[in-house]
Design an enzyme around this catalytic site. Sequence first.
Site: not given
Ligand code: AMP
Ligand code: MG
Length: 483
Positions: A122, A179, A249
């Site tokens: 998170g 999205r 997304d």
């Molecule tokens: P992103 O590639 O950054 O768009 O993230 C893809 C998914 O992974 C989204 O649902 C984010 O909320 C989740 N996510 C990315 N980093 C973290 C993290 N450190 N902890 C929890 N969820 C994450």
């Molecule tokens: Mg994202």
Amino acid sequence: MCKFNFDTTYTQLPAQFYKIQNAIPVLSPEVVIVNHDLANSMALDFSELDKSQQANLFSGNSLPKGIKTFSQAYAGHQFGHFTMLGDGRAINWGEHVTPDKKRLDIQFKGSGKTPYSRQGDGRAALGPMLREYLISEAMFGLGIPTTRSLAVVKTGEEVFRETRLKGAVLTRVASSHIRVGTFEFAAALQDKELIHQIMNYTIKRHFPELINKSSNLAISLIEKIIESQINLIVEWMRVGFIHGVMNTDNMALSGETIDYGPCAFMDHYNSNTVFSSIDRGGRYAFGNQPKIAQWNIARFIEALIPLINEDVNKSIKIGEELINSFPELYEKKWLEMMRSKLGLFRELREDKNLINDLLTWMQNNNADFTNTFIDLGKGEQPQNGIYKNKDFADWFNTWKIRLSKNEKSLEESLELMNSKNPQIIPRNHKVEETLKAADNDNFNPFNKLLEVIKFPYKNDSKNSLYQEPPTPDERVKETFCGT
Ligand code: AMP
Ligand code: MG
């Protein structure tokens, strides 16, 4: 004082679309940067808060009274594979409405675990949050639709990735966080009412002009999304921007660039350029971006199939026609944009070849994308370095002949070119250099780069250091998500 004006509508959607979630407090928050220009444009003023109050606010340790933060549910195709997702490290404060009636989400990124965190912690690291701040400000300066960054604070905690990194929270401002994946989420639950609700919500929020005007809202919304995504991708192609993670997304229906991960600007032109360390197959390479946008919109249309027509076969046929309209619409917009980069007025049949011949020459000669257009915009034939080349001289002559068919003066052409061709982009080696310094608590290079990228069309010899492409030693080949 900061006069927030919250009027949050997202939490009036059915409960499946979000989960109430507080920010998880952090140990010792410290402000790195607050975007006072952005705050002013939202009729907010944080300058009266002292550093510690700002740090408490922008870490989530102490939020204004009455704010009920929440995480959004969504799904997404990540590198082509469908997954149920959601804000795993983000919470939304709600919608702040500005005096000129702009409705803006304020959102934390890195604020702790949520019900959608899966295996993640998170949290976010300082480098990637500063990268998002910098690149989103650069995009704003370039005049490209984008989410923006209101603040970055350090948390005083460590996050563990490949190594130990400093933790940080980013405060993001966006026209919305709806999205393509939000629609995929509703469709995956196979509940037509949910799809209906998110469609009506999106139309009300972003395309209110369709209400009471359109005889088929699903089709009209799809047409709008095709148009706004084409406009956005064409703008990325204008400045050599590579998003890096165009998963569904990460495609916002507001038409804004969102989720700056391993994104970067291209130095020397090559349509296959990829920076992201996680994009091994080159799915999100520079030249693939229009095709991927089309692919993502196909997923959007699929989610809307139940609402296009009562008869599913008719829906599919209409959906196919809509998605097949993309390439032609895109090419028209792209040609328009490339003409402006070359100072061409009027639309002539020969333009497409002229443009593609230049790109081929650039690719064959490792020409810097940004600087080539700057050099062409000087009004004289560039002669030095890579321009000492017969292919280039031939191309230049053809371009001169084409310019003579403009029915406008050369001054007007140069003016057009210089309004479309940036002098400054946040070059990847400079970005990396500033982030490295920031990680060692030296924020001077970051602040200097930020000042320069705010005015990317300004021709100022003082900034020549930021215009130079990287030397072979400086070249950054990979950027990391750092999530
Ligand atoms: P992103 O590639 O950054 O768009 O993230 C893809 C998914 O992974 C989204 O649902 C984010 O909320 C989740 N996510 C990315 N980093 C973290 C993290 N450190 N902890 C929890 N969820 C994450
Ligand atoms: Mg994202």
